[in-house]
Design a protein around this motif. Structure first.
Motif, PDB file in Angstrom:
ATOM      1  N   ALA A 100       0.815  -1.206   0.000  1.00  0.00           N
ATOM      2  CA  ALA A 100       0.000   0.000   0.000  1.00  0.00           C
ATOM      3  C   ALA A 100       0.856   1.267   0.000  1.00  0.00           C
ATOM      4  N   ARG A 101       2.114   1.159   0.427  1.00  0.00           N
ATOM      5  CA  ARG A 101       2.992   2.323   0.485  1.00  0.00           C
ATOM      6  C   ARG A 101       4.203   2.093  -0.399  1.00  0.00           C
ATOM      7  N   ALA A 102       4.788   3.170  -0.857  1.00  0.00           N
ATOM      8  CA  ALA A 102       5.922   3.059  -1.770  1.00  0.00           C
ATOM      9  C   ALA A 102       7.266   3.045  -1.042  1.00  0.00           C
ATOM     10  N   ASP A 103       7.282   3.172   0.282  1.00  0.00           N
ATOM     11  CA  ASP A 103       8.558   3.207   0.990  1.00  0.00           C
ATOM     12  C   ASP A 103       9.185   1.820   1.077  1.00  0.00           C
ATOM     13  N   SER A 104      10.465   1.808   1.349  1.00  0.00           N
ATOM     14  CA  SER A 104      11.183   0.532   1.355  1.00  0.00           C
ATOM     15  C   SER A 104      11.310   0.004   2.783  1.00  0.00           C
ATOM     16  N   ILE A 105      10.615  -1.076   3.041  1.00  0.00           N
ATOM     17  CA  ILE A 105      10.722  -1.779   4.310  1.00  0.00           C
ATOM     18  C   ILE A 105      11.267  -3.158   3.981  1.00  0.00           C
ATOM     19  N   THR A 106      12.336  -3.530   4.655  1.00  0.00           N
ATOM     20  CA  THR A 106      12.947  -4.816   4.369  1.00  0.00           C
ATOM     21  C   THR A 106      12.900  -5.718   5.589  1.00  0.00           C
ATOM     22  N   LEU A 107      12.797  -6.993   5.341  1.00  0.00           N
ATOM     23  CA  LEU A 107      12.816  -7.990   6.404  1.00  0.00           C
ATOM     24  C   LEU A 107      14.260  -8.419   6.599  1.00  0.00           C
ATOM     25  N   ASP A 108      14.817  -8.093   7.755  1.00  0.00           N
ATOM     26  CA  ASP A 108      16.197  -8.467   8.042  1.00  0.00           C
ATOM     27  C   ASP A 108      16.299  -9.922   8.482  1.00  0.00           C
ATOM     28  N   SER A 109      15.399 -10.326   9.371  1.00  0.00           N
ATOM     29  CA  SER A 109      15.407 -11.720   9.816  1.00  0.00           C
ATOM     30  C   SER A 109      14.034 -12.102  10.348  1.00  0.00           C
ATOM     31  N   ALA A 110      13.726 -13.372  10.192  1.00  0.00           N
ATOM     32  CA  ALA A 110      12.509 -13.954  10.760  1.00  0.00           C
ATOM     33  C   ALA A 110      12.897 -15.339  11.248  1.00  0.00           C
ATOM     34  N   THR A 111      12.908 -15.495  12.558  1.00  0.00           N
ATOM     35  CA  THR A 111      13.376 -16.754  13.135  1.00  0.00           C
ATOM     36  C   THR A 111      12.365 -17.296  14.128  1.00  0.00           C
ATOM     37  N   ALA A 112      12.537 -18.566  14.444  1.00  0.00           N
ATOM     38  CA  ALA A 112      11.752 -19.226  15.492  1.00  0.00           C
ATOM     39  C   ALA A 112      12.754 -19.818  16.477  1.00  0.00           C
ATOM     40  N   PRO A 113      13.266 -18.997  17.392  1.00  0.00           N
ATOM     41  CA  PRO A 113      14.371 -19.436  18.244  1.00  0.00           C
ATOM     42  C   PRO A 113      14.047 -20.631  19.152  1.00  0.00           C
ATOM     43  N   ASP A 114      12.850 -20.680  19.697  1.00  0.00           N
ATOM     44  CA  ASP A 114      12.516 -21.770  20.620  1.00  0.00           C
ATOM     45  C   ASP A 114      11.394 -22.666  20.096  1.00  0.00           C
ATOM     46  N   GLY A 115      10.966 -22.464  18.876  1.00  0.00           N
ATOM     47  CA  GLY A 115       9.930 -23.295  18.286  1.00  0.00           C
ATOM     48  C   GLY A 115       8.514 -22.834  18.551  1.00  0.00           C
ATOM     49  N   VAL A 116       8.303 -21.909  19.482  1.00  0.00           N
ATOM     50  CA  VAL A 116       6.955 -21.387  19.749  1.00  0.00           C
ATOM     51  C   VAL A 116       6.899 -19.861  19.656  1.00  0.00           C
ATOM     52  N   THR A 117       8.029 -19.227  19.409  1.00  0.00           N
ATOM     53  CA  THR A 117       8.098 -17.771  19.308  1.00  0.00           C
ATOM     54  C   THR A 117       8.627 -17.389  17.932  1.00  0.00           C
ATOM     55  N   ALA A 118       7.971 -16.441  17.308  1.00  0.00           N
ATOM     56  CA  ALA A 118       8.458 -15.891  16.039  1.00  0.00           C
ATOM     57  C   ALA A 118       9.119 -14.553  16.337  1.00  0.00           C
ATOM     58  N   HIS A 119      10.372 -14.425  15.957  1.00  0.00           N
ATOM     59  CA  HIS A 119      11.137 -13.192  16.169  1.00  0.00           C
ATOM     60  C   HIS A 119      11.388 -12.563  14.802  1.00  0.00           C
ATOM     61  N   VAL A 120      10.958 -11.308  14.640  1.00  0.00           N
ATOM     62  CA  VAL A 120      11.046 -10.621  13.346  1.00  0.00           C
ATOM     63  C   VAL A 120      11.810  -9.319  13.533  1.00  0.00           C
ATOM     64  N   VAL A 121      12.714  -9.024  12.598  1.00  0.00           N
ATOM     65  CA  VAL A 121      13.453  -7.764  12.576  1.00  0.00           C
ATOM     66  C   VAL A 121      13.243  -7.134  11.208  1.00  0.00           C
ATOM     67  N   ILE A 122      12.730  -5.894  11.196  1.00  0.00           N
ATOM     68  CA  ILE A 122      12.542  -5.176   9.931  1.00  0.00           C
ATOM     69  C   ILE A 122      13.268  -3.835   9.985  1.00  0.00           C
ATOM     70  N   THR A 123      13.586  -3.334   8.807  1.00  0.00           N
ATOM     71  CA  THR A 123      14.288  -2.052   8.691  1.00  0.00           C
ATOM     72  C   THR A 123      13.542  -1.171   7.698  1.00  0.00           C
ATOM     73  N   GLY A 124      13.421   0.091   8.059  1.00  0.00           N
ATOM     74  CA  GLY A 124      12.798   1.083   7.186  1.00  0.00           C
ATOM     75  C   GLY A 124      13.631   2.348   7.164  1.00  0.00           C
ATOM     76  N   ALA A 125      13.251   3.278   6.356  1.00  0.00           N
ATOM     77  CA  ALA A 125      13.990   4.532   6.226  1.00  0.00           C
ATOM     78  C   ALA A 125      13.101   5.700   6.617  1.00  0.00           C
ATOM     79  N   TRP A 126      13.712   6.708   7.215  1.00  0.00           N
ATOM     80  CA  TRP A 126      13.018   7.947   7.556  1.00  0.00           C
ATOM     81  C   TRP A 126      13.802   9.099   6.955  1.00  0.00           C
ATOM     82  N   SER A 127      13.083  10.061   6.437  1.00  0.00           N
ATOM     83  CA  SER A 127      13.714  11.299   5.978  1.00  0.00           C
ATOM     84  C   SER A 127      12.921  12.462   6.559  1.00  0.00           C
ATOM     85  N   PRO A 128      13.594  13.561   6.866  1.00  0.00           N
ATOM     86  CA  PRO A 128      12.898  14.697   7.481  1.00  0.00           C
ATOM     87  C   PRO A 128      11.857  15.292   6.540  1.00  0.00           C
TER      88      PRO A 128
END
Length: 152
Positions: A100-128
């Motif tokens: 829906a938006r044109a900005d760049s959001i990237t998925l850095d990592s998506a893991t399941a460290p203990d098998g019942v938890t999903a851990h997600v890290v994303i990165t986006g950009a901000w400009s003034p």
């Protein structure tokens, strides 16, 4: 009496216009402070938006298990998340949310460290909001979120 009045008039005439530069300096300081405040608010809003997206992606990834992935242990049903399914679901959800938006959001990592938890890290950009010499042209913002799956 007249001599005093004339001396007072001469004194005020010599000081004419000296307030104007002072007003201009304070006006510039005030406008700069307001601009920095607006930019800081914009940065905070963008970080919260990215955190909301990360929460949604992690929640979706935590629900990526199937009925075959549920095990019965200690009298309870426990789902087991697979690393590949968590990553695939996270990528699909992020694509749906960022379409829906044109900005760049990237998925850095998506893991399941203990098998019942999903851990997600994303990165986006901000400009003034407006280009200015006081602020950087852009900042990379990285956020993470965890979502745990529980069957009740």
């Amino acid at each position: 009496m007249r001599a005093r009045a004339r001396a007072g008039l001469r004194w005020t005439r010599g000081e004419r216009g000296s307030v104007l530069p002072l007003i201009l300096v304070f006006l510039m300081i005030g406008l700069t402070a307001a601009y920095v405040l607006v930019a800081a608010t914009s940065l905070s809003i963008e970080r919260k938006r990215l955190l909301t997206i990360a929460d949604a992606v992690a929640l979706s990834a935590s629900e990526s298990f199937s009925a075959a992935d549920v095990v019965f242990s200690d009298g309870e049903l426990q789902p087991v998340l697979s690393q590949t399914r968590v990553e695939d679901r996270a990528l699909a959800t992020l694509d749906d949310l960022s379409a829906a938006r044109a900005d760049s959001i990237t998925l850095d990592s998506a893991t399941a460290p203990d098998g019942v938890t999903a851990h997600v890290v994303i990165t986006g950009a901000w400009s003034p909001p407006l280009a200015h010499a006081l602020l950087p042209t852009g900042i990379r913002i990285t956020v993470s979120s965890d979502a745990r799956v529980v069957l009740s």
